[in-house]
Design an enzyme around this catalytic site. Structure first.
Site, mmCIF file in Angstrom:
data_model
loop_
_atom_site.group_PDB
_atom_site.id
_atom_site.type_symbol
_atom_site.label_atom_id
_atom_site.label_comp_id
_atom_site.label_asym_id
_atom_site.label_seq_id
_atom_site.Cartn_x
_atom_site.Cartn_y
_atom_site.Cartn_z
ATOM 1 N N GLY A 250 -24.181 30.427 52.553
ATOM 2 C CA GLY A 250 -23.807 31.206 53.493
ATOM 3 C C GLY A 250 -22.347 31.323 53.336
ATOM 4 C CG ASN B 84 -22.797 27.313 65.028
ATOM 5 O OD1 ASN B 84 -21.872 28.192 65.336
ATOM 6 N ND2 ASN B 84 -22.150 26.026 64.821
ATOM 7 C CD GLN C 269 -27.543 28.808 63.442
ATOM 8 O OE1 GLN C 269 -28.676 28.706 63.983
ATOM 9 N NE2 GLN C 269 -26.973 27.679 62.985
ATOM 10 N N GLY D 167 -30.421 30.619 53.689
ATOM 11 C CA GLY D 167 -32.140 30.163 53.445
ATOM 12 C C GLY D 167 -32.152 29.088 54.356
ATOM 13 C CB THR E 30 -28.309 32.645 34.221
ATOM 14 O OG1 THR E 30 -27.620 32.866 33.311
ATOM 15 C CG2 THR E 30 -29.752 32.739 34.309
ATOM 16 C CB CYS F 129 -18.888 12.523 65.649
ATOM 17 S SG CYS F 129 -18.732 10.685 65.517
#
Length: 401
Positions: free
Chosen positions: A83, A164, A192, A213, A250, A338
């Site tokens: 993405g 998200n 999302q 994906g 490819t 974090c």
């Protein structure tokens, strides 16, 4: 309610998985489709001989399946490896193709880092001018604010379909219309949203749209960018002309096939009302927590205008990481960064006007294809116990309010 698929082999022995917005388990039906193109059909789809035929047909079929999920034409789908790459192709491609001395790009403050970091790079490397719009307390962009920010040098507006962390759904059609009135393209990161809610690129008016994906039950390492016919982009990879000469190399046929299979399953699931089943389970989880912790559970983000699978809450007086540490039977996230044991509040939530101390209390619970009602009950019990057992004098309740 729709039928839950058979148990996923990766979810049978672990904690309740409520982190579907981070990544989804690969659907076994997707794996089955992929394997044939790792073994039996290994050829290069550009080869004109026997071994290139089946990969070439499979690649075309996958492109058509992805296109059908979002109401596009097969020739408008460009496969990428992530993405982030798809977002890069959209933003950098549009900025450089516009051939402006200082192309103007508009985005908004709660975008994914793939968008915000790309904008910063374009500003640094290509003298782009970047405008970052604010959001309201629900995380939504005001179309009037976008209209005011547009000017004659604006080449692209990029606003995500769904956040998200909170699941907030942006007013994409209104924003796209505003961009088009100023002669700008509109890109939408739908990582999302794709597969969770119905999407149609014709109805929404977007010119570019990102699909990922691993957010929709395909493997990591494959994504796609919808590029509306007639939209000009500068290629992200130069070479042999694959993917409309926008992304040479490819093609990874196996992963494209996997994304196509995932898109087909998502379309079937949406048609069968699978998103309604998940919404009901999400709301049941929320209600269970509210009932068990009266007066302490706050919803972060919009109550209605959000993804059907996403529940972002704060439990008053308890940092989110301590809730999850105390509930090892639940796999979820806080939505905060974090690093080396240092917890920081989510920039998404603070940008929405939530105080940093409150934002640290956030827990993001995101449901998916294999979530069951029994799991919802178990998760609610575990989270309630963790929140109740937390040593409140050492938690965020000790801060001045």
């Amino acid at each position: 309610m729709t039928r839950v698929p058979p148990p996923h082999p990766g979810l049978t022995d672990g904690p309740v998985y409520l982190d579907y917005n981070a990544t989804t388990p690969v659907d076994p039906r997707v794996v089955e489709a992929l394997l044939h193109h790792l073994t039996d059909h290994f050829g290069n789809p550009s080869s004109i001989h026997f071994y290139g035929g089946e990969p070439r047909r499979a690649l075309a079929a996958a492109r058509a399946q992805v296109a059908e999920l979002i109401g596009a034409r097969p020739g408008e789908i460009v496969f990428t490896a992530s993405g982030s790459e798809a977002d890069l192709l959209a933003l950098r491609g549009a900025a450089l193709a516009a051939a402006r001395t200082r192309p103007h790009i508009i985005t908004q403050a709660t975008e994914h880092p793939a968008i915000l970091a790309t904008c910063q790079a374009l500003e640094r490397l290509h003298q782009a001018r970047i405008t970052v719009l604010p959001v309201d307390r629900h995380g939504l962009v005001d179309p009037a604010a976008l209209t005011a920010a547009l000017d004659e040098d604006t080449v692209l507006v990029s606003v995500m379909a769904a956040n998200n962390e909170t699941g907030a759904l942006q007013p994409v059609r209104e924003l796209a219309d505003a961009a088009h009135r100023a002669g700008a393209l509109f890109h939408c990161d739908a990582a999302q949203a794709a597969g969770k809610i119905p999407l149609d690129v014709r109805e929404s008016g977007v010119d570019l749209l990102t699909i990922v994906g691993h957010k929709m039950y395909a493997p990591k390492g494959v994504a796609a960018l919808f590029v509306r016919e007639g939209v000009r982009l500068e290629p992200v990879v130069h070479g042999g002309g694959q993917e409309r000469a926008l992304r040479a190399g490819t093609e990874n046929v196996a992963l494209a096939v996997a994304l196509g299979a995932a898109a087909r399953l998502a379309a079937d699931d949406l048609a069968d009302g699978g998103h309604q089943r998940i919404r009901e389970l999400r709301d049941e989880l929320h209600h269970r927590l509210v009932d068990a912790l009266p007066g302490r559970v706050r919803l972060n983000g919009p109550a209605e205008r959000r993804l059907p699978n996403t529940l972002n809450i704060g439990i008053d007086g308890v940092p989110g990481h301590r809730v999850l540490d105390g509930a090892p039977g639940v796999a979820a996230s806080t939505g905060s960064a974090c690093h080396s044991g240092t917890h920081t509040p989510s920039p998404v939530l603070t940008t929405m006007g939530i105080a940093p101390a409150r934002a640290l209390e956030a827990v993001r619970l995101s449901l998916g294809r294999w979530t069951t009602r029994d799991e919802i009950a178990a998760a609610a019990t575990a989270i309630t116990a963790a929140a109740t057992a937390t040593d409140l004098p050492n938690s965020s309740s000790a801060r001045p309010r």
